[in-house]
Design a protein around this motif. Structure first.
Motif, PDB file in Angstrom:
ATOM      1  N   GLU A   1       1.882   0.180  -1.490  1.00  8.41           N
ATOM      2  CA  GLU A   1       0.719   0.404  -1.887  1.00  8.41           C
ATOM      3  C   GLU A   1       0.158   1.123  -3.085  1.00  8.41           C
ATOM      4  OE1 GLU A   1      -1.902  -1.099  -0.055  1.00  8.41           O
ATOM      5  OE2 GLU A   1      -0.551  -2.102   1.191  1.00  8.41           O
ATOM      6  N   PHE A   2       1.033   2.220  -3.039  1.00  7.99           N
ATOM      7  CA  PHE A   2       0.672   3.164  -4.222  1.00  7.99           C
ATOM      8  C   PHE A   2       1.025   2.017  -5.568  1.00  7.99           C
ATOM      9  CE2 PHE A   2       3.441   5.403  -7.408  1.00  7.99           C
ATOM     10  CZ  PHE A   2       2.514   6.290  -7.965  1.00  7.99           C
ATOM     11  N   GLN A   3       2.076   1.289  -5.556  1.00 12.41           N
ATOM     12  CA  GLN A   3       2.398   0.681  -6.350  1.00 12.41           C
ATOM     13  C   GLN A   3       1.084  -0.424  -7.183  1.00 12.41           C
ATOM     14  OE1 GLN A   3       6.561  -0.851  -7.845  1.00 12.41           O
ATOM     15  NE2 GLN A   3       5.479  -2.813  -7.861  1.00 12.41           N
ATOM     16  N   LYS A   4       0.671  -0.972  -5.943  1.00 14.29           N
ATOM     17  CA  LYS A   4      -0.205  -2.137  -6.226  1.00 14.29           C
ATOM     18  C   LYS A   4      -1.757  -1.175  -6.820  1.00 14.29           C
ATOM     19  CE  LYS A   4       0.895  -5.067  -2.134  1.00 14.29           C
ATOM     20  NZ  LYS A   4       0.201  -5.597  -0.730  1.00 14.29           N
ATOM     21  N   LEU A   5      -1.891   0.049  -6.354  1.00 18.44           N
ATOM     22  CA  LEU A   5      -3.154   0.665  -6.673  1.00 18.44           C
ATOM     23  C   LEU A   5      -2.651   1.162  -8.522  1.00 18.44           C
ATOM     24  CD1 LEU A   5      -3.807   2.664  -3.847  1.00 18.44           C
ATOM     25  CD2 LEU A   5      -5.252   1.202  -4.770  1.00 18.44           C
ATOM     26  N   ARG A   6      -1.702   1.769  -8.755  1.00 24.09           N
ATOM     27  CA  ARG A   6      -1.372   2.266  -9.928  1.00 24.09           C
ATOM     28  C   ARG A   6      -0.737   1.479 -11.090  1.00 24.09           C
ATOM     29  NH1 ARG A   6      -3.101   4.950 -12.574  1.00 24.09           N
ATOM     30  NH2 ARG A   6      -1.185   6.181 -13.318  1.00 24.09           N
ATOM     31  N   LEU A   7      -0.033   0.266 -10.759  1.00 25.44           N
ATOM     32  CA  LEU A   7       0.850  -0.097 -11.887  1.00 25.44           C
ATOM     33  C   LEU A   7      -0.260  -0.850 -12.799  1.00 25.44           C
ATOM     34  CD1 LEU A   7       4.144  -2.211 -11.370  1.00 25.44           C
ATOM     35  CD2 LEU A   7       2.227  -3.214 -12.713  1.00 25.44           C
ATOM     36  N   PRO A   8      -1.119  -1.707 -12.403  1.00 25.75           N
ATOM     37  CA  PRO A   8      -1.951  -2.241 -13.500  1.00 25.75           C
ATOM     38  C   PRO A   8      -2.584  -1.369 -14.403  1.00 25.75           C
ATOM     39  CG  PRO A   8      -2.400  -3.332 -11.418  1.00 25.75           C
ATOM     40  CD  PRO A   8      -1.708  -2.085 -11.206  1.00 25.75           C
ATOM     41  N   LYS A   9      -3.016  -0.312 -14.026  1.00 27.23           N
ATOM     42  CA  LYS A   9      -3.724   0.582 -15.137  1.00 27.23           C
ATOM     43  C   LYS A   9      -2.756   1.321 -15.710  1.00 27.23           C
ATOM     44  CE  LYS A   9      -6.803   4.684 -15.146  1.00 27.23           C
ATOM     45  NZ  LYS A   9      -7.566   5.661 -14.435  1.00 27.23           N
ATOM     46  N   ALA A  10      -1.651   1.768 -15.212  1.00 26.48           N
ATOM     47  CA  ALA A  10      -0.851   2.556 -15.928  1.00 26.48           C
ATOM     48  C   ALA A  10       0.183   1.683 -16.935  1.00 26.48           C
ATOM     49  CB  ALA A  10       0.631   2.894 -14.829  1.00 26.48           C
ATOM     50  N   HIS A  11       0.377   0.291 -16.906  1.00 25.17           N
ATOM     51  CA  HIS A  11       0.867  -0.507 -17.736  1.00 25.17           C
ATOM     52  C   HIS A  11      -0.424  -0.700 -18.924  1.00 25.17           C
ATOM     53  CE1 HIS A  11       4.330  -2.023 -15.381  1.00 25.17           C
ATOM     54  NE2 HIS A  11       4.647  -0.932 -15.567  1.00 25.17           N
TER      55      HIS A  11
ATOM     56  N   GLN B   1     -11.728   6.363 -14.524  1.00 25.33           N
ATOM     57  CA  GLN B   1     -12.158   5.976 -13.201  1.00 25.33           C
ATOM     58  C   GLN B   1     -10.871   6.062 -12.313  1.00 25.33           C
ATOM     59  OE1 GLN B   1     -14.281   2.257 -12.692  1.00 25.33           O
ATOM     60  NE2 GLN B   1     -15.175   2.787 -10.647  1.00 25.33           N
ATOM     61  N   LEU B   2     -10.875   6.596 -11.198  1.00 23.58           N
ATOM     62  CA  LEU B   2      -9.754   6.743 -10.141  1.00 23.58           C
ATOM     63  C   LEU B   2      -9.793   5.456  -9.405  1.00 23.58           C
ATOM     64  CD1 LEU B   2      -9.618  10.364  -9.387  1.00 23.58           C
ATOM     65  CD2 LEU B   2      -8.288   9.554 -11.139  1.00 23.58           C
ATOM     66  N   ALA B   3      -8.697   4.964  -8.854  1.00 24.84           N
ATOM     67  CA  ALA B   3      -8.472   4.035  -8.011  1.00 24.84           C
ATOM     68  C   ALA B   3      -8.919   4.744  -6.417  1.00 24.84           C
ATOM     69  CB  ALA B   3      -7.247   3.310  -8.016  1.00 24.84           C
ATOM     70  N   LYS B   4      -9.482   3.912  -5.629  1.00 29.90           N
ATOM     71  CA  LYS B   4      -9.722   4.289  -4.322  1.00 29.90           C
ATOM     72  C   LYS B   4      -8.915   3.562  -3.338  1.00 29.90           C
ATOM     73  CE  LYS B   4     -14.648   5.091  -5.376  1.00 29.90           C
ATOM     74  NZ  LYS B   4     -16.073   4.754  -5.022  1.00 29.90           N
ATOM     75  N   ILE B   5      -7.985   4.171  -2.381  1.00 31.39           N
ATOM     76  CA  ILE B   5      -7.439   3.532  -1.545  1.00 31.39           C
ATOM     77  C   ILE B   5      -8.160   3.344  -0.028  1.00 31.39           C
ATOM     78  CG2 ILE B   5      -6.737   5.971  -0.578  1.00 31.39           C
ATOM     79  CD1 ILE B   5      -4.002   4.992   0.242  1.00 31.39           C
TER      80      ILE B   5
END
Length: 377
Positions: free
Chosen positions: A318-328, A373-377
């Motif tokens: 779940e962490f990777q789904k939330l963070r990978l697009p923005k980080a890349h 903008q922070l992602a929301k879980i």
């Protein structure tokens, strides 16, 4: 369940704080023999400060840093080409953007930790999967059994090298010098980050505390890196604004940090079973957007939220789904900005500067909004 973190940098320490506050037991293994207040400056952009607000650290960070309300790209004479007005985001998210010494931030994070065990002089050498999880072997001969492992050990991560071998570090062919000096900036620059773009080089500076300035300078190289000795900085920036020349002349050369700039080619996998990479170990970026540490801080918050809801393997997914697009997005955009900032053809430089001047502030604000903008879980 004990969560082991490799690396006591900004990302590792922030992750430990966030996990502590969720009730997890954490251990940190750090390769350095001692944690000293080293490093230069760091800008904690709005997204990072939103995380530190949630972790109860906003006030102490503000007290030890300097608020920044504008980020400017300028020409060599400090005439503004492009500006991001951060006051809009200060009002929207109710936190300021703070420039602070990296050592001061490190001390604040260490003071916030309550129960985390930090083991120094432990440089990871091998990670071997076994029935109980992972056997960690360190270069000092010590061995530790781990059930949940986080790699927060930077761009040259040993956790990544051992368990995620199909990754590559990209060299940008740019040298970066960084320094911190006692300096009284003219009042108009005290709450701004200014980065002056020239031809194949640039120079940035920002106040990080009362009468203390953090500066950085980057220059492209093609053949002989020895040309870019710290002793040549005055020559390279000799035609820049007098404030920049004064900053350089006030700096003791033996206190300047010199490093080549590189990043991690975006990779689609940050986790495997009960192991997860965070920060530079997962998505190291060039410093062109000032988001390297900020993205690690976002990782810390969202990973703790995921681990609070799910078992480790699912939490990491779940962490990777939330963070990978923005980080890349940050990695790729920062790479392009670095190329644009270091154009050397005079015609292209003039065209670049004109395009920066003509870009509406609304476009700059929209791009910043995506980052803050922070992602929301």
């Amino acid at each position: 369940m004990t969560i082991d973190i490799i690396g006591a940098g900004i990302g590792g320490l922030t992750t430990a704080i966030a996990l502590e506050q969720k009730g997890f037991k954490t251990r940190i293994f750090e390769q350095a023999e001692s944690i000293k207040p080293v490093g230069a400056g760091i800008i904690l952009a709005n997204n990072a400060m939103q995380v530190y607000e949630k972790l109860g650290l906003r006030n102490v960070i503000e007290e030890n840093g300097n608020p920044i309300s504008s980020m400017n790209i300028t020409n060599t004479h400090l005439k503004i080409l492009s500006k991001v007005d951060l006051s809009y985001f200060e009002k929207k998210y109710r936190v300021k953007n703070i420039a602070i010494h990296r050592g001061a931030l490190q001390r604040i994070l260490l003071d916030k930790l309550k129960s985390t065990e930090i083991t120094l002089n432990h440089k990871l050498d091998k990670v071997i999967k076994n029935a109980e999880g992972y056997a960690l072997t360190f270069t000092n001969g010590q061995q530790v059994q781990s059930s949940v492992l986080l790699g927060a050990d930077g761009i040259n991560s040993m956790v990544r090298r051992e368990l995620f071998p199909n990754t590559s570090v990209r060299n940008v062919n740019q040298i970066c010098w960084r320094g911190v000096i006692d300096f009284n900036l003219p009042i108009e620059y005290k709450n701004e980050l200014n980065e002056a773009w020239g031809k194949a080089e640039r120079f940035g500076f920002v106040q990080i505390a009362e009468n203390k300035v953090y500066w950085y300078a980057l220059k492209s190289f093609k053949k002989n890196k020895e040309e870019f000795s710290v002793n040549n900085i005055e020559k390279y920036y000799g035609k820049y604004h007098s404030v920049i020349k004064d900053i350089i002349s006030c700096t003791q050369k033996d206190r300047v940090n010199t490093a080549e700039i590189s990043d991690l080619k975006p990779t689609g996998s940050w986790h495997k079973e009960n192991v997860c990479l965070i920060g530079d170990a997962a998505h190291a970026t060039t410093p062109n957007m000032g988001q390297g540490a900020c993205q690690a801080i976002e990782d810390a918050y969202l990973l703790s939220e995921c681990l609070d809801k799910y078992e480790p393997a699912q939490a990491f997914e779940e962490f990777q789904k939330l963070r990978l697009p923005k980080a890349h997005q940050v990695v790729n955009t920062s790479w392009l900005i670095g190329k644009m900032a270091h154009l050397s053809n005079p015609v292209l430089v003039r065209l670049r500067n004109q395009l920066l001047r003509l870009t509406p502030e609304s476009v700059n604000r929209r791009q910043s909004e995506q980052i803050f903008q922070l992602a929301k879980i």
